[in-house]
Design a protein around this motif. Structure first.
Motif, short mmCIF file in Angstrom:
data_model
loop_
_atom_site.label_atom_id
_atom_site.label_comp_id
_atom_site.label_asym_id
_atom_site.label_seq_id
_atom_site.Cartn_x
_atom_site.Cartn_y
_atom_site.Cartn_z
N UNK A 107 8.85 54.84 1.19
CA UNK A 107 10.03 54.27 1.79
C UNK A 107 10.26 52.82 1.40
N UNK A 108 9.16 52.04 1.15
CA UNK A 108 9.41 50.62 0.68
C UNK A 108 9.76 50.60 -0.70
N UNK A 109 9.18 51.46 -1.55
CA UNK A 109 9.74 51.41 -2.93
C UNK A 109 11.14 51.98 -3.09
N UNK A 110 11.60 52.82 -2.18
CA UNK A 110 13.04 53.04 -2.39
C UNK A 110 13.96 51.87 -1.94
N UNK A 111 13.46 51.31 -0.83
CA UNK A 111 14.15 50.07 -0.32
C UNK A 111 14.17 48.96 -1.49
N UNK A 112 12.94 48.52 -2.09
CA UNK A 112 13.05 47.60 -2.95
C UNK A 112 13.91 47.94 -4.29
N UNK A 113 13.91 49.35 -4.45
CA UNK A 113 14.61 49.68 -5.80
C UNK A 113 16.29 49.72 -5.28
N UNK A 168 0.44 61.59 -7.10
CA UNK A 168 -0.50 62.57 -8.06
C UNK A 168 -1.81 62.07 -7.07
N UNK A 169 -2.24 60.89 -6.74
CA UNK A 169 -3.41 60.43 -6.32
C UNK A 169 -3.51 61.17 -4.98
N UNK A 170 -2.49 61.14 -3.93
CA UNK A 170 -2.52 61.93 -2.51
C UNK A 170 -2.80 63.60 -3.09
N UNK A 171 -2.40 64.29 -4.05
CA UNK A 171 -2.61 65.46 -4.36
C UNK A 171 -4.05 65.64 -4.52
N UNK A 172 -4.73 64.75 -5.37
CA UNK A 172 -5.89 65.10 -5.85
C UNK A 172 -7.07 64.71 -4.70
N UNK A 229 10.35 52.28 -9.37
CA UNK A 229 10.11 52.85 -8.28
C UNK A 229 9.80 54.34 -8.22
N UNK A 230 10.34 54.97 -9.00
CA UNK A 230 10.24 56.61 -9.23
C UNK A 230 8.84 56.95 -9.78
N UNK A 231 8.32 56.05 -10.68
CA UNK A 231 7.20 56.21 -11.59
C UNK A 231 6.13 55.71 -10.40
N UNK A 232 6.10 54.92 -9.70
CA UNK A 232 5.24 54.38 -8.91
C UNK A 232 5.02 55.47 -7.66
N UNK A 233 6.03 56.16 -6.96
CA UNK A 233 5.93 57.23 -6.22
C UNK A 233 5.26 58.36 -6.80
N UNK A 268 13.24 45.81 -7.65
CA UNK A 268 12.50 46.48 -8.81
C UNK A 268 13.54 47.46 -9.37
N UNK A 269 13.26 48.06 -10.38
CA UNK A 269 13.92 49.05 -11.17
C UNK A 269 13.86 50.41 -10.57
#
Length: 87
Positions: free
Chosen positions: A56-62, A81-85, A72-76, A67-68
């Motif tokens: 949500x914060x990444x989307x707001x910042x974008x 991926x980390x969460x799935x692992x 934001x999409x790349x970071x999400x 941020x571009x």
């Protein structure tokens, strides 16, 4: 120092924008760090909640242009991926 009135105004606007951007980035970094600390030890519900907050914060910042949108999409994607692992 600026000489023209338009340059003076531009300098004031730049200062305001810089403060707003710094505030948004600070909140974003704090949220991402919180996600990173919950990831190894938290419950699955906590991990998902922190991921959702981070996204949500990444989307707001974008949306605000801090941020571009692709950054934001790349970071999400990286967070997901980390969460799935960890699941």
């Amino acid at each position: 120092m600026p000489h023209t009135s338009s340059a003076k105004k531009s300098l004031r606007q730049d200062a305001k924008r810089k403060e707003r951007n710094r505030a948004v980035k600070k909140v974003l970094k704090t949220t991402l760090k919180k996600f990173a600390t919950v990831l190894p030890t938290g419950t699955p519900e906590q991990k998902q909640a922190e991921y959702n907050a981070s996204a949500k914060q990444l989307d707001k910042a974008a949306a605000k242009g801090v941020i571009h949108k692709n950054a934001a999409a790349r970071k999400k994607s990286q967070l997901a991926k980390k969460l799935a692992i960890k699941k």
